[in-house]
Enzyme design. Structure first.
Site, PDB file in Angstrom:
ATOM      1  N   ARG A 138       0.841  -1.213   0.000  1.00 40.10           N
ATOM      2  CA  ARG A 138       0.000   0.000   0.000  1.00 40.10           C
ATOM      3  C   ARG A 138       0.871   1.257   0.000  1.00 40.10           C
ATOM      4  NH1 ARG A 138      -4.608   1.624   4.521  1.00 40.10           N
ATOM      5  NH2 ARG A 138      -4.942   3.757   3.809  1.00 40.10           N
TER       6      ARG A 138
ATOM      7  N   ASN B   6     -10.631  -4.466  -0.050  1.00 43.11           N
ATOM      8  CA  ASN B   6     -10.651  -3.425  -1.073  1.00 43.11           C
ATOM      9  C   ASN B   6      -9.855  -3.820  -2.297  1.00 43.11           C
ATOM     10  OD1 ASN B   6     -12.258  -1.303  -0.189  1.00 43.11           O
ATOM     11  ND2 ASN B   6     -10.717  -0.681   1.319  1.00 43.11           N
TER      12      ASN B   6
ATOM     13  N   CYS C 195     -18.991  -2.499   2.893  1.00 50.11           N
ATOM     14  CA  CYS C 195     -18.164  -1.329   3.176  1.00 50.11           C
ATOM     15  C   CYS C 195     -18.759  -0.564   4.351  1.00 50.11           C
ATOM     16  CB  CYS C 195     -18.166  -0.450   1.936  1.00 50.11           C
ATOM     17  SG  CYS C 195     -17.130   0.993   2.110  1.00 50.11           S
TER      18      CYS C 195
ATOM     19  N   HIS D 267     -17.424   3.159  -2.733  1.00 49.37           N
ATOM     20  CA  HIS D 267     -16.620   4.387  -2.657  1.00 49.37           C
ATOM     21  C   HIS D 267     -17.005   5.375  -3.757  1.00 49.37           C
ATOM     22  CE1 HIS D 267     -13.242   2.496   0.035  1.00 49.37           C
ATOM     23  NE2 HIS D 267     -14.455   2.426   0.560  1.00 49.37           N
TER      24      HIS D 267
ATOM     25  N   TYR E 190     -15.507   9.801  -0.391  1.00 49.33           N
ATOM     26  CA  TYR E 190     -14.552   9.544  -1.483  1.00 49.33           C
ATOM     27  C   TYR E 190     -14.787  10.454  -2.691  1.00 49.33           C
ATOM     28  CZ  TYR E 190     -12.410   5.599   0.836  1.00 49.33           C
ATOM     29  OH  TYR E 190     -11.700   4.823   1.728  1.00 49.33           O
TER      30      TYR E 190
HETATM   31  C1  G6P Z   1     -12.593   3.654   4.792  1.00 54.11           C
HETATM   32  C2  G6P Z   1     -13.058   2.679   3.772  1.00 54.11           C
HETATM   33  C3  G6P Z   1     -12.403   1.374   3.872  1.00 54.11           C
HETATM   34  C4  G6P Z   1     -10.921   1.526   3.956  1.00 54.11           C
HETATM   35  C5  G6P Z   1     -10.543   2.421   5.076  1.00 54.11           C
HETATM   36  C6  G6P Z   1      -9.071   2.746   5.087  1.00 54.11           C
HETATM   37  O1  G6P Z   1     -13.265   3.548   5.909  1.00 54.11           O
HETATM   38  O2  G6P Z   1     -14.437   2.536   3.763  1.00 54.11           O
HETATM   39  O3  G6P Z   1     -12.755   0.626   2.747  1.00 54.11           O
HETATM   40  O4  G6P Z   1     -10.331   0.277   4.152  1.00 54.11           O
HETATM   41  O5  G6P Z   1     -11.209   3.609   5.034  1.00 54.11           O
HETATM   42  O6  G6P Z   1      -8.716   3.113   6.354  1.00 54.11           O
HETATM   43  P1  G6P Z   1      -7.207   3.163   6.832  1.00 54.11           P
HETATM   44  O7  G6P Z   1      -7.266   3.430   8.287  1.00 54.11           O
HETATM   45  O8  G6P Z   1      -6.593   1.858   6.470  1.00 54.11           O
HETATM   46  O9  G6P Z   1      -6.598   4.290   6.039  1.00 54.11           O
END
Ligand code: G6P
Length: 440
Positions: free
Chosen positions: A95, A149, A171, A201, A255
């Site tokens: 990531r 995701n 989600c 999203h 998003y």
């Molecule tokens: C949001 C999304 C999730 C995603 C997350 C990332 O809540 O709905 O799909 O995984 O954010 O969060 P993070 O803490 O990993 O940046």
């Protein structure tokens, strides 16, 4: 055997205590007999730590849920009723690359919507399809509930490239929007209803209601201005322009900032990357701290620090869904499923995120007709991106991947798309065997 068998793939995730808390709270209506937490050898240490915490949590709560830890996915899947997936192929290091490389080209990486989302999909889809193959053999009647995701693209791939129909993508964004509206208006969550429709999203609230009364205009009015409060922990809340929102007339999701506020979001991400690192790097630190907490043998509840993650409360969505499937509750929940005509401007056989009636036989999408003209094109564009990306993930076809990268609205030109694709393919080589097949 009575009771439910649940298998969570990616069980060593820091989010698992959320899920365990959800099953504990609902034990009377949702009698989970066994919860199998499955991980890969690289995740074994985390699996042991989270697993031990899960065992302490059920013991403290006094519920007879048998927590099993294993690296043997096939053994776990045998006879499962529900399979949840929360995997991250390549872990957070992948990531970091997804978010860092695009920034060099002046592009937002974003782990679901931008080039980061494309690469997360390319790495993840083959693994999820593999899980589907195992499920066909070992638990053909189980529901696959995917949180991994990019959830929309993954659901699209399962629907398009497997025979599995019992798949639901899930989600926490809709639940987050509902919580946001309820605090914005100062009313209890149960009184709020939102007509959700779009893609993962990329979902809109077409109408917002309190006790059945349409309050969309009121919410839009309150939403505009600086810092609106409706966002996720991973997305900066820049507020919305009053006139733009009024013209839009529907509720965007957090998003949408990446599409309607691209320049400001990019500037913010560049600044943050300099100061604190990308979101992935921040999350890596949060995770390390969480695992330190999880190790504490005295800890037997979900620690509140988990709410620093963007996915906080996802278990609320997951447990409500499993509860409604199991108990045939026929309530309305927004999930990712086969469109089946619910959104007129999206093909019937594509995955959409839309309100559904959740029955024992599965979710029934509620028809919304066409999306409003001003957002219809963007939603269709993202759907095209997801489809082309899913095809690239399955075939390992370079040209499909280039197409997906180029048609992504966050990527400004074909030249940048190509450079970005080439650099990211090389960087993620290890997790993209389908693109690097030996020439025979
Ligand atoms: C949001 C999304 C999730 C995603 C997350 C990332 O809540 O709905 O799909 O995984 O954010 O969060 P993070 O803490 O990993 O940046």
């Amino acid at each position: 055997m009575s009771g439910i068998k649940i298998v969570t793939i990616g069980g060593g995730s820091s989010y698992t205590p959320e899920l365990v808390e959800g099953f504990i709270k609902r034990y009377d209506e949702l009698p989970v007999r066994e919860l199998w937490l499955v991980d890969i050898p690289a995740g074994e240490k985390k699996l042991q730590i989270v697993g031990a915490l899960a065992k302490r949590m059920v013991e403290k709560a006094g519920v007879p849920i048998d927590i099993r830890l294993t690296l043997d996915r096939r053994k776990a899947l045998e006879g499962a009723d529900f399979v949840t997936t929360q995997i991250r192929v390549g872990l957070l290091d992948a990531r970091i690359k997804d978010e860092t490389i695009p920034l060099k080209y002046g592009v937002i990486g974003q782990e679901t919507n931008g080039p980061g989302g494309l690469f997360k999909g390319l790495r993840t889809i083959p693994v999820i399809l593999d899980i589907c193959r195992d499920m066909e053999e070992l638990c053909p009647d189980a529901w696959l509930i995917n949180f991994t995701n990019p959830a929309g693209m993954v659901t699209e791939a399962v629907l398009r490239y497997t025979s599995r129909r019992k798949v639901i993508g899930l989600c926490n964004v809709p639940i987050g929007m509902k919580m946001g509206v309820s605090s914005l208006l100062g009313v209890e969550q149960e009184r709020v209803h939102i007509d959700f429709a779009g893609l993962n999203h990329m979902v809109f609230g077409l109408g917002v209601y309190v006790d059945g009364e349409n309050v969309t205009a009121q919410v839009i009015d309150k939403l505009s201005g600086e810092q609106t409060g409706i966002t996720m922990k991973n997305i900066l809340d820049l507020g919305w322009d009053k006139d733009f929102l009024k013209a839009l007339g529907i509720l965007p999701c957090p998003y949408h900032r990446y599409y309607y506020q691209t320049k400001a979001m990019l500037e913010h991400e560049l600044e943050e990357a300099q100061k604190n690192g990308t979101r992935a790097e921040v999350v890596k630190k949060v995770e390390e701290e969480l695992f330190e907490l999880y190790k504490d043998p005295e800890l037997a509840i979900k620690p509140p620090q988990l709410e620093l993650r963007g996915g906080a409360y996802y278990s609320e969505a997951a447990c409500n869904l499993i509860d409604s499937l199991y108990n045939d509750r026929r309530d309305i929940q927004p999930v990712n499923v086969r469109n089946n005509g619910a959104i007129a401007s999206i093909p019937d056989d594509s995955a959409v995120e839309v309100n559904c009636v959740i029955t024992r036989e599965g979710p029934i999408p509620l028809a919304v007709g066409d999306l409003p003209v001003p957002v219809r094109g963007l939603v269709q564009q993202i759907k095209s991106f997801e489809r082309v990306a899913a095809e690239a993930a399955v075939t390992g076809d370079y040209h499909q991947a280039l197409l997906a990268m180029t048609i992504n609205p966050l990527v400004a030109s074909d030249a940048i798309a190509k450079k970005l694709l080439d650099e990211m393919l090389e960087a993620h080589k290890e997790h993209l065997p389908q693109f690097f097949k030996p020439v025979s």
